[in-house]
Design a protein around this motif. Structure first.
Motif, PDB file in Angstrom:
ATOM      1  N   SER A   1       0.767  -1.242  -0.007  1.00  0.00           N
ATOM      2  CA  SER A   1       0.164  -0.155   0.030  1.00  0.00           C
ATOM      3  C   SER A   1       0.931   1.315  -0.032  1.00  0.00           C
ATOM      4  O   SER A   1       0.591   2.112  -0.832  1.00  0.00           O
ATOM      5  CB  SER A   1      -0.795   0.186   1.111  1.00  0.00           C
ATOM      6  OG  SER A   1      -1.644  -1.248   1.121  1.00  0.00           O
ATOM      7  N   ILE A   2       1.806   1.291   0.685  1.00  0.00           N
ATOM      8  CA  ILE A   2       2.704   2.425   0.841  1.00  0.00           C
ATOM      9  C   ILE A   2       3.641   2.642  -0.349  1.00  0.00           C
ATOM     10  O   ILE A   2       3.572   3.691  -0.905  1.00  0.00           O
ATOM     11  CB  ILE A   2       4.020   2.479   1.987  1.00  0.00           C
ATOM     12  CG1 ILE A   2       3.406   2.039   3.355  1.00  0.00           C
ATOM     13  CG2 ILE A   2       4.924   3.202   2.010  1.00  0.00           C
ATOM     14  CD1 ILE A   2       4.044   1.744   4.259  1.00  0.00           C
ATOM     15  N   MET A   3       3.849   1.466  -1.195  1.00  0.00           N
ATOM     16  CA  MET A   3       4.609   1.641  -2.404  1.00  0.00           C
ATOM     17  C   MET A   3       3.824   1.958  -3.633  1.00  0.00           C
ATOM     18  O   MET A   3       4.310   2.653  -4.378  1.00  0.00           O
ATOM     19  CB  MET A   3       5.256   0.021  -2.757  1.00  0.00           C
ATOM     20  CG  MET A   3       6.230  -0.475  -1.795  1.00  0.00           C
ATOM     21  SD  MET A   3       6.722  -1.936  -2.143  1.00  0.00           S
ATOM     22  CE  MET A   3       7.890  -1.612  -3.743  1.00  0.00           C
ATOM     23  N   MET A   4       2.502   1.802  -3.473  1.00  0.00           N
ATOM     24  CA  MET A   4       1.639   2.196  -4.444  1.00  0.00           C
ATOM     25  C   MET A   4       1.218   3.598  -4.381  1.00  0.00           C
ATOM     26  O   MET A   4       0.925   4.355  -5.369  1.00  0.00           O
ATOM     27  CB  MET A   4       0.193   1.418  -4.334  1.00  0.00           C
ATOM     28  CG  MET A   4       0.019   0.079  -5.061  1.00  0.00           C
ATOM     29  SD  MET A   4      -1.444  -0.610  -4.980  1.00  0.00           S
ATOM     30  CE  MET A   4      -2.438   0.446  -6.234  1.00  0.00           C
TER      31      MET A   4
ATOM     32  N   ALA B   1      -0.285   7.895   5.093  1.00  0.00           N
ATOM     33  CA  ALA B   1      -0.840   8.183   6.620  1.00  0.00           C
ATOM     34  C   ALA B   1      -1.583   7.213   7.384  1.00  0.00           C
ATOM     35  O   ALA B   1      -1.504   6.784   8.440  1.00  0.00           O
ATOM     36  CB  ALA B   1      -1.673   9.363   6.506  1.00  0.00           C
ATOM     37  N   ALA B   2      -2.217   6.291   6.397  1.00  0.00           N
ATOM     38  CA  ALA B   2      -2.909   5.208   6.963  1.00  0.00           C
ATOM     39  C   ALA B   2      -2.119   3.739   7.160  1.00  0.00           C
ATOM     40  O   ALA B   2      -2.636   2.996   7.790  1.00  0.00           O
ATOM     41  CB  ALA B   2      -4.203   5.057   6.162  1.00  0.00           C
ATOM     42  N   SER B   3      -0.977   3.943   6.231  1.00  0.00           N
ATOM     43  CA  SER B   3      -0.283   2.626   6.030  1.00  0.00           C
ATOM     44  C   SER B   3       0.890   2.618   6.911  1.00  0.00           C
ATOM     45  O   SER B   3       1.459   1.701   7.606  1.00  0.00           O
ATOM     46  CB  SER B   3      -0.246   2.364   4.813  1.00  0.00           C
ATOM     47  OG  SER B   3      -1.066   2.217   3.999  1.00  0.00           O
ATOM     48  N   ILE B   4       1.758   3.676   6.789  1.00  0.00           N
ATOM     49  CA  ILE B   4       3.244   3.725   7.365  1.00  0.00           C
ATOM     50  C   ILE B   4       3.035   3.624   8.864  1.00  0.00           C
ATOM     51  O   ILE B   4       3.868   2.756   9.532  1.00  0.00           O
ATOM     52  CB  ILE B   4       3.718   5.102   6.956  1.00  0.00           C
ATOM     53  CG1 ILE B   4       4.157   5.088   5.677  1.00  0.00           C
ATOM     54  CG2 ILE B   4       4.925   5.156   7.888  1.00  0.00           C
ATOM     55  CD1 ILE B   4       4.779   6.358   5.085  1.00  0.00           C
ATOM     56  N   PRO B   5       2.166   4.278   9.674  1.00  0.00           N
ATOM     57  CA  PRO B   5       2.288   4.130  11.135  1.00  0.00           C
ATOM     58  C   PRO B   5       2.088   2.619  11.604  1.00  0.00           C
ATOM     59  O   PRO B   5       2.658   2.104  12.505  1.00  0.00           O
ATOM     60  CB  PRO B   5       1.155   5.014  11.652  1.00  0.00           C
ATOM     61  CG  PRO B   5       1.002   6.161  10.668  1.00  0.00           C
ATOM     62  CD  PRO B   5       1.316   5.465   9.337  1.00  0.00           C
ATOM     63  N   VAL B   6       0.822   2.042  10.801  1.00  0.00           N
ATOM     64  CA  VAL B   6       0.675   0.756  10.997  1.00  0.00           C
ATOM     65  C   VAL B   6       1.900  -0.338  10.793  1.00  0.00           C
ATOM     66  O   VAL B   6       2.302  -1.327  11.558  1.00  0.00           O
ATOM     67  CB  VAL B   6      -0.889   0.164  10.368  1.00  0.00           C
ATOM     68  CG1 VAL B   6      -0.953  -1.196  10.687  1.00  0.00           C
ATOM     69  CG2 VAL B   6      -1.884   1.055  10.961  1.00  0.00           C
TER      70      VAL B   6
ATOM     71  N   LEU C   1      10.524   5.032  17.102  1.00  0.00           N
ATOM     72  CA  LEU C   1      10.356   4.645  15.658  1.00  0.00           C
ATOM     73  C   LEU C   1       8.972   5.115  15.193  1.00  0.00           C
ATOM     74  O   LEU C   1       8.991   5.598  14.000  1.00  0.00           O
ATOM     75  CB  LEU C   1      10.523   3.045  15.440  1.00  0.00           C
ATOM     76  CG  LEU C   1      11.873   2.521  15.599  1.00  0.00           C
ATOM     77  CD1 LEU C   1      11.796   1.008  15.409  1.00  0.00           C
ATOM     78  CD2 LEU C   1      13.005   3.271  14.636  1.00  0.00           C
ATOM     79  N   GLY C   2       8.118   5.095  16.059  1.00  0.00           N
ATOM     80  CA  GLY C   2       6.850   5.749  15.625  1.00  0.00           C
ATOM     81  C   GLY C   2       6.850   7.221  15.084  1.00  0.00           C
ATOM     82  O   GLY C   2       5.725   7.821  14.535  1.00  0.00           O
TER      83      GLY C   2
END
Length: 443
Positions: free
Chosen positions: A36-39, A75-80, A94-95
């Motif tokens: 998802s991050i890569m997309m 924003a929805a994928s990186i923190p998770v 790290l968060g």
């Protein structure tokens, strides 16, 4: 641009981010956090190229919207993703990294903006997206996602790569697997149970309050705000100073996150923002002359005319009036960046249960950016109608609500594993995970 066009240009990014958050709700669980991050690199790169080559206003708006979509996805994928691959002892630091790097990127663009035309700034914005795409190919998928897909051996290999060759992965893998086994496919009827609705409500309300503090319109319209506030140096240099302060404050937050705890930093952040926004509200109210039949107040508005009475007094007033907006805007952004900025993202990824983490994080991002869109769009009209006093006063009230919400609703998650946090909402009373043969005490 007129007021309405400027309002749309400033706010359409947030609308795109809300759309990106909705897309991430599906993509996080469908293809995983990493992909998802890569997309997100696709809409980011296309958007920046549209901005760089724009020949009409619609291209600027579309470019802003697409870069917003990319922001919502990340924003929805990186923190998770970060929370799921991090050890609990360093998850706080790290968060904070997404916030640190976002601020560093803003500061870099502020600095480049002093010497580079805006079209080349857009070209520069596309570089990190491409670089991220390349570097992520060398990163593993989340061990929690791999276990949820039944790929135990791959998950163990990934966890050992993340923790080191001498790390005992069996205990952590067992906790993750037990957490997955205790969950089933969530139906709408399940959302009334505390393990689901409490963390979702906490995450959504925190993201809503985060935006209602006014941070997005303040950062988007930073230079016009400084111009209207009559700061003592050029607004573009003030913006660069604010960028440097943001970087310093999020670095402090990253350092203290696992030492002082989340709640202590949220308290400090709320208090600093409250004091700063209240001071800015008072300052903007006293330095604006309302229209009326009375003669203009030259001591407040016309500092530079030598024909006025009390030139020395006016000069000292000018200096003070120019410093107050700059100093307390810096304090406001400093307070936000050391607490409600990074911790809101981190807590969202910590408290949400694994089975709904992908969709719920997308919901949180959508709510956050829809709020940012509405507030950023309304901000320009509020300032034109009432000046800066009304928005700042509203932000002051929200800071009080942030303080109260942190005191009553937010749990301290520092030093806890994601499974222990999940157990807290399941039992409603303890972070300790109890097994039939042994008990794992929380640290």
């Amino acid at each position: 641009m007129d007021t309405e066009q400027a309002a749309w240009f400033g706010s359409i990014y947030s609308l795109g981010a809300a759309a990106g958050g909705l897309g991430a709700m599906m993509l996080n669980d469908l293809i995983g956090r990493k992909l998802s991050i890569m997309m997100s690199a696709v809409p980011s790169t296309v958007g920046y190229m549209l901005l760089a080559g724009a020949v009409d206003l619609w291209m600027l708006h579309l470019g802003r919207f697409l870069t917003g979509v990319a922001a919502g996805m990340t924003a929805a994928s990186i923190p998770v993703y970060i929370s799921e691959i991090s050890h609990k002892r360093v998850r706080g630091a790290l968060g904070s990294c997404p916030q640190v790097t976002a601020v560093f990127g803003s500061l870099t663009l502020y600095a480049l903006g002093l010497v580079v035309p805006w079209r080349w700034l857009a070209v520069a914005g596309a570089v990190p997206a491409v670089l991220m795409l390349v570097l992520l190919t060398f990163m593993p998928s989340s061990p929690r996602r791999l276990l949820s897909l039944g790929r135990q051996q791959h998950a163990e290999k990934v966890l050992r790569w993340l923790r080191g060759s001498h790390y005992d992965t069996h205990s952590e893998l067992r906790d993750i697997q037990e957490s997955i086994d205790n969950q089933s496919t969530v139906k709408w009827s399940n959302l009334v149970t505390p393990i689901y609705y409490k963390p979702i409500i906490i995450s959504v309300v925190m993201r809503f309050l985060q935006q209602m503090t006014g941070i997005t319109p303040v950062l988007v319209y930073l230079e016009p705000i400084f111009e209207k506030s009559q700061v003592s140096i050029e607004p573009r240099y003030d913006a660069a100073i604010v960028g440097a302060v943001r970087l310093f404050s999020v670095a402090i937050a990253a350092f203290l996150m696992d030492k002082a705890g989340r709640k202590a930093l949220l308290y400090t952040s709320s208090m600093l923002m409250f004091v700063a926004s209240l001071t800015l509200a008072i300052s903007s109210h006293t330095t604006t002359c309302p229209p009326g039949p009375s003669p203009p107040n030259h001591t407040a508005l016309d500092y530079g005319s030598p024909d006025n009475i009390g030139v020395t007094f006016q000069s000292s007033q000018q200096t003070a009036a120019g410093l107050i907006p700059l100093v307390f805007t810096v304090v406001f952004i400093f307070g936000y960046a050391m607490g409600w900025g990074p911790i809101t993202w981190l807590l969202m990824s910590e408290v949400l249960p694994l089975v709904v983490r992908g969709k719920a994080s997308g919901l949180c991002v959508t709510v956050s950016w829809l709020t940012a869109f509405a507030l950023t769009h309304a901000f320009t009209h509020l300032v034109d109608s009432y000046g800066l006093y009304v928005p700042y006063l509203m932000f002051t009230v929200v800071c009080v609500l942030c303080l109260l919400f942190n005191a009553v609703c937010v749990p301290e998650t520092g030093g806890r594993s994601l499974e222990e946090i999940e157990n807290y909402f399941r039992t409603g009373r303890t972070f300790t995970i109890t097994r039939s043969a042994s008990t794992l005490q929380s640290h």
